[in-house]
Motif scaffolding. Structure first.
Motif, short mmCIF file in Angstrom:
data_model
loop_
_atom_site.label_atom_id
_atom_site.label_comp_id
_atom_site.label_asym_id
_atom_site.label_seq_id
_atom_site.Cartn_x
_atom_site.Cartn_y
_atom_site.Cartn_z
N LYS A 76 21.41 14.02 77.24
CA LYS A 76 21.34 15.31 76.57
C LYS A 76 21.56 15.24 75.07
N ARG A 79 25.21 16.74 70.87
CA ARG A 79 25.53 18.17 70.85
C ARG A 79 25.90 18.68 72.24
N GLN A 80 25.04 18.43 73.21
CA GLN A 80 25.30 18.94 74.56
C GLN A 80 26.50 18.25 75.20
N ASN A 81 26.68 16.98 74.91
CA ASN A 81 27.85 16.27 75.45
C ASN A 81 29.15 16.87 74.92
N LEU A 83 29.59 20.00 73.99
CA LEU A 83 29.75 21.27 74.71
C LEU A 83 30.22 21.04 76.14
N ASP A 84 29.65 20.03 76.80
CA ASP A 84 30.03 19.73 78.18
C ASP A 84 31.48 19.25 78.30
N THR A 92 31.31 22.24 67.69
CA THR A 92 30.22 21.30 68.01
C THR A 92 29.23 21.21 66.86
#
Length: 135
Positions: A76, A79-81, A83-84, A92
């Motif tokens: 991902k 960025r998505q990591n 958020l996760d 972020t």
């Protein structure tokens, strides 16, 4: 009342720099001068900040996942990591933006040394920037 622990943190994490170096060092000799230039660039004030410990821990987990994804060419992106891993959207975005700026600084500093190993390393750091996936 509990104090917030603040840590000195690398914007472009050491693990990212190590991964970039590992990917290019097979192409060039692993000399002390090569490593020292990169170390100086990474430990320069341009790449350091103060980060609350809780944020730094979440960032560490996100970066490790990012590197696994980067190596496989899947995933991902940073960025998505982040958020996760429980990082808020504003934090972020700030981390990703400052990473991009600091990575360009490191890239520019090592490129000025004018050898292929530095160019290859700078290219690898820039490839990681592209894998952040801001949007």
């Amino acid at each position: 009342e509990r104090a917030i622990q603040v840590e000195r943190d690398h914007t472009v994490e050491i693990q990212m720099v190590s991964r970039a170096w590992d990917r290019v060092k097979g192409k060039q000799p692993n000399t002390r001068s090569n490593i020292n230039c990169i170390r100086e660039s990474v430990n320069h004030l341009d790449n350091l900040n103060c980060t609350p410990g809780a944020v730094n821990m979440k960032k560490k987990h996100a970066v490790m996942k990012f590197l696994r994804d980067y190596d496989s060419g899947d995933g991902k992106g940073l960025r998505q990591n982040l958020l996760d891993c429980g990082m808020g959207p504003n934090t972020t975005r700030l981390i990703c933006t400052t990473y991009e700026e600091a990575a360009h600084e490191i890239s520019d500093k090592v490129t000025k040394e004018g050898t292929k190993v530095y160019d290859d390393f700078a290219d690898e750091i820039k490839l990681m920037i592209g894998y952040i996936r801001l949007d």
